[in-house]
Design a protein around this motif. Structure first.
Motif, PDB file in Angstrom:
ATOM      1  N   UNK A   1      20.290 -33.442  38.840  1.00 63.45           N
ATOM      2  CA  UNK A   1      21.320 -34.865  38.532  1.00 63.45           C
ATOM      3  C   UNK A   1      20.477 -35.868  37.372  1.00 63.45           C
ATOM      4  N   UNK A   2      19.105 -35.956  37.752  1.00 57.84           N
ATOM      5  CA  UNK A   2      18.417 -37.013  36.902  1.00 57.84           C
ATOM      6  C   UNK A   2      18.414 -36.451  35.527  1.00 57.84           C
ATOM      7  N   UNK A   3      18.084 -35.301  35.234  1.00 62.12           N
ATOM      8  CA  UNK A   3      18.053 -34.580  33.930  1.00 62.12           C
ATOM      9  C   UNK A   3      19.360 -34.573  33.288  1.00 62.12           C
ATOM     10  N   UNK A   4      20.634 -34.333  34.107  1.00 64.04           N
ATOM     11  CA  UNK A   4      21.842 -34.439  33.519  1.00 64.04           C
ATOM     12  C   UNK A   4      22.107 -35.947  33.151  1.00 64.04           C
ATOM     13  N   UNK A   5      21.840 -36.805  33.720  1.00 60.52           N
ATOM     14  CA  UNK A   5      22.451 -38.322  33.706  1.00 60.52           C
ATOM     15  C   UNK A   5      21.333 -38.971  32.554  1.00 60.52           C
ATOM     16  N   UNK A   6      20.211 -38.323  32.438  1.00 63.61           N
ATOM     17  CA  UNK A   6      19.435 -39.262  31.357  1.00 63.61           C
ATOM     18  C   UNK A   6      19.233 -38.791  30.058  1.00 63.61           C
ATOM     19  N   UNK A   7      19.375 -37.405  29.948  1.00 66.76           N
ATOM     20  CA  UNK A   7      19.112 -36.604  28.716  1.00 66.76           C
ATOM     21  C   UNK A   7      17.631 -36.467  28.258  1.00 66.76           C
ATOM     22  N   UNK A   8      16.805 -36.697  29.276  1.00 70.44           N
ATOM     23  CA  UNK A   8      15.615 -36.457  28.873  1.00 70.44           C
ATOM     24  C   UNK A   8      14.942 -35.125  28.284  1.00 70.44           C
ATOM     25  N   UNK A   9      13.979 -34.889  27.872  1.00 67.87           N
ATOM     26  CA  UNK A   9      13.691 -33.572  27.238  1.00 67.87           C
ATOM     27  C   UNK A   9      12.563 -32.876  28.081  1.00 67.87           C
ATOM     28  N   UNK A  10      11.652 -33.647  28.759  1.00 70.65           N
ATOM     29  CA  UNK A  10      10.698 -32.924  29.715  1.00 70.65           C
ATOM     30  C   UNK A  10      10.747 -33.531  31.006  1.00 70.65           C
ATOM     31  N   UNK A  11      10.444 -32.990  31.927  1.00 70.00           N
ATOM     32  CA  UNK A  11      10.344 -33.704  33.389  1.00 70.00           C
ATOM     33  C   UNK A  11       8.980 -33.377  34.267  1.00 70.00           C
ATOM     34  N   UNK A  12       8.243 -34.488  34.427  1.00 69.99           N
ATOM     35  CA  UNK A  12       6.906 -34.781  35.479  1.00 69.99           C
ATOM     36  C   UNK A  12       7.538 -34.591  36.759  1.00 69.99           C
ATOM     37  N   UNK A  13       7.134 -33.461  37.475  1.00 62.33           N
ATOM     38  CA  UNK A  13       7.364 -33.456  38.907  1.00 62.33           C
ATOM     39  C   UNK A  13       6.282 -33.833  39.741  1.00 62.33           C
ATOM     40  N   UNK A  14       6.561 -34.126  41.167  1.00 56.25           N
ATOM     41  CA  UNK A  14       5.793 -34.317  42.117  1.00 56.25           C
ATOM     42  C   UNK A  14       5.826 -33.298  43.050  1.00 56.25           C
ATOM     43  N   UNK A  15       4.553 -32.406  43.323  1.00 48.71           N
ATOM     44  CA  UNK A  15       4.860 -31.144  44.250  1.00 48.71           C
ATOM     45  C   UNK A  15       3.600 -31.380  45.133  1.00 48.71           C
ATOM     46  N   UNK A  16       2.963 -32.348  45.409  1.00 48.31           N
ATOM     47  CA  UNK A  16       1.670 -32.739  46.087  1.00 48.31           C
ATOM     48  C   UNK A  16       0.613 -32.961  45.205  1.00 48.31           C
ATOM     49  N   UNK A  17       0.716 -33.077  43.977  1.00 47.03           N
ATOM     50  CA  UNK A  17      -0.333 -33.249  42.999  1.00 47.03           C
ATOM     51  C   UNK A  17      -0.758 -34.909  42.991  1.00 47.03           C
ATOM     52  N   UNK A  18      -1.903 -35.201  42.677  1.00 45.95           N
ATOM     53  CA  UNK A  18      -2.333 -36.796  42.902  1.00 45.95           C
ATOM     54  C   UNK A  18      -3.056 -37.120  41.593  1.00 45.95           C
ATOM     55  N   UNK A  19      -2.847 -38.311  41.106  1.00 42.09           N
ATOM     56  CA  UNK A  19      -3.560 -38.856  40.115  1.00 42.09           C
ATOM     57  C   UNK A  19      -5.089 -38.946  40.618  1.00 42.09           C
ATOM     58  N   UNK A  20      -6.026 -38.952  39.557  1.00 45.62           N
ATOM     59  CA  UNK A  20      -7.562 -39.078  39.947  1.00 45.62           C
ATOM     60  C   UNK A  20      -8.169 -37.816  40.688  1.00 45.62           C
ATOM     61  N   UNK A  21      -9.138 -38.045  41.618  1.00 47.44           N
ATOM     62  CA  UNK A  21      -9.971 -37.006  42.477  1.00 47.44           C
ATOM     63  C   UNK A  21      -8.728 -36.729  43.637  1.00 47.44           C
ATOM     64  N   UNK A  22      -8.940 -35.375  43.930  1.00 46.59           N
ATOM     65  CA  UNK A  22      -8.429 -34.978  45.172  1.00 46.59           C
ATOM     66  C   UNK A  22      -9.336 -35.197  46.326  1.00 46.59           C
ATOM     67  N   UNK A  23      -9.093 -35.953  47.366  1.00 41.36           N
ATOM     68  CA  UNK A  23      -9.996 -36.201  48.411  1.00 41.36           C
ATOM     69  C   UNK A  23      -9.998 -35.088  49.374  1.00 41.36           C
ATOM     70  N   UNK A  24      -9.240 -34.313  49.241  1.00 44.20           N
ATOM     71  CA  UNK A  24      -9.262 -33.116  50.213  1.00 44.20           C
ATOM     72  C   UNK A  24      -8.969 -31.897  49.317  1.00 44.20           C
TER      73      UNK A  24
END
Length: 294
Positions: free
Chosen positions: A160-183
């Protein structure tokens, strides 16, 4: 050669590899990325965080654009994680043609409105837009399973978000984190597969520092064609600076050369991990489009 971000990503997507996007802050970072890309005949991206843009302003943008133009391999220049219309306007005015309009800290409807407006502005200025849905943490510590999963990208909502905004690329969150993974990293690949089925634009994964090869490969198989890298490159730079503390009068040029070499080594490792080495010719032979292996 300065190349469109969308051309880099679409060609990578068709040919099953990913583009490394590296945050840079100064000349040394730019040289490290360009040197690594040229040494391995790989496309790559120079990314400027809004804080770096504020610090270096248009001269830093000009440096990146000139370095990309002069490079022997395809390079694009990208504004990373911008939550401010002012920053986006400044980047566009400085000549950047690839923008991340990051409304992910906002509630969904506000993210939708911000991204729609910034996409319209960017497209009017000839720039492509990356957006983010879901919220990438700096750490997963202290979250319940429900809270952790709630931060992840919902596949139906992403479509829905892609249809409504017409963005060209999409960053997704599937368990990835910024910085270091602590586990040990845990990526939700069924979720990524569901997003890929519903969203037909290039997908981006932030927080690639520290992800093992198996997860990188699986992500590429499921449609991710851009990985953001910052932490490991920055740490390589800082380690060199720290090592000079014991010297009474270090030669500044020698320190800069060592910092470039240290960062370049990290960038080269990532380019190999992303499968983009030796792929520069694909982009060089498709200046007006994308090219797939015959």
């Amino acid at each position: 050669m300065l190349t469109s971000t969308i051309e880099l990503l679409e060609t990578a997507r068709i040919n099953a590899y990913a583009i490394g996007a590296f945050n840079i802050y100064n000349l040394e970072g730019v040289k490290a990325v360009i040197n690594a890309a040229e040494a391995l005949q790989s496309p790559a991206m120079l990314q400027l965080h809004p804080s770096a843009l504020t610090y270096g302003k248009s001269p830093l943008v000009a440096l990146c654009l000139e370095a990309a133009k002069s490079s022997l391999v395809p390079i694009s220049v990208h504004l990373d994680h911008s939550t401010s219309e002012k920053d986006i306007q400044a980047a566009l005015a400085a000549g950047i043609k690839s923008i991340m309009a990051d409304g992910s800290p906002l509630e969904y409807e506000k993210n939708l409105a911000f991204t729609r407006e910034m996409t319209k502005l960017s497209h009017e200025n000839g720039a492509v837009v990356e957006a983010e849905i879901g919220r990438i943490s700096g750490t997963e510590d202290g979250l319940t399973v429900a809270e952790y999963e709630a931060k992840m990208t919902d596949p139906q909502q992403a479509a829905e978000f892609v249809r409504e905004t017409n963005v060209d690329t999409l960053a997704v969150t599937i368990g990835n984190v910024h910085g270091k993974y602590r586990s040990e990293p845990k990526l939700d690949f069924p979720r990524l597969a569901a997003i890929r089925r519903l969203v037909d634009i290039p997908l981006v994964l932030h927080g690639a520092s520290g992800l093992p090869e198996s997860m990188i490969s699986k992500s590429i198989q499921l449609g991710v064609c851009k990985f953001n890298v910052n932490t490991e490159v920055r740490e390589a730079y800082l380690d060199v600076l720290k090592s000079t503390n014991s010297l009474s009068s270090p030669d500044l040029l020698d320190v800069m050369e060592k910092s470039i070499a240290a960062m370049q080594s990290v960038v080269e490792d990532k380019l190999q991990l992303f499968g983009s080495c030796g792929k520069a010719w694909l982009h060089q032979n498709s200046p007006n489009g994308v090219l797939a292996f015959k």
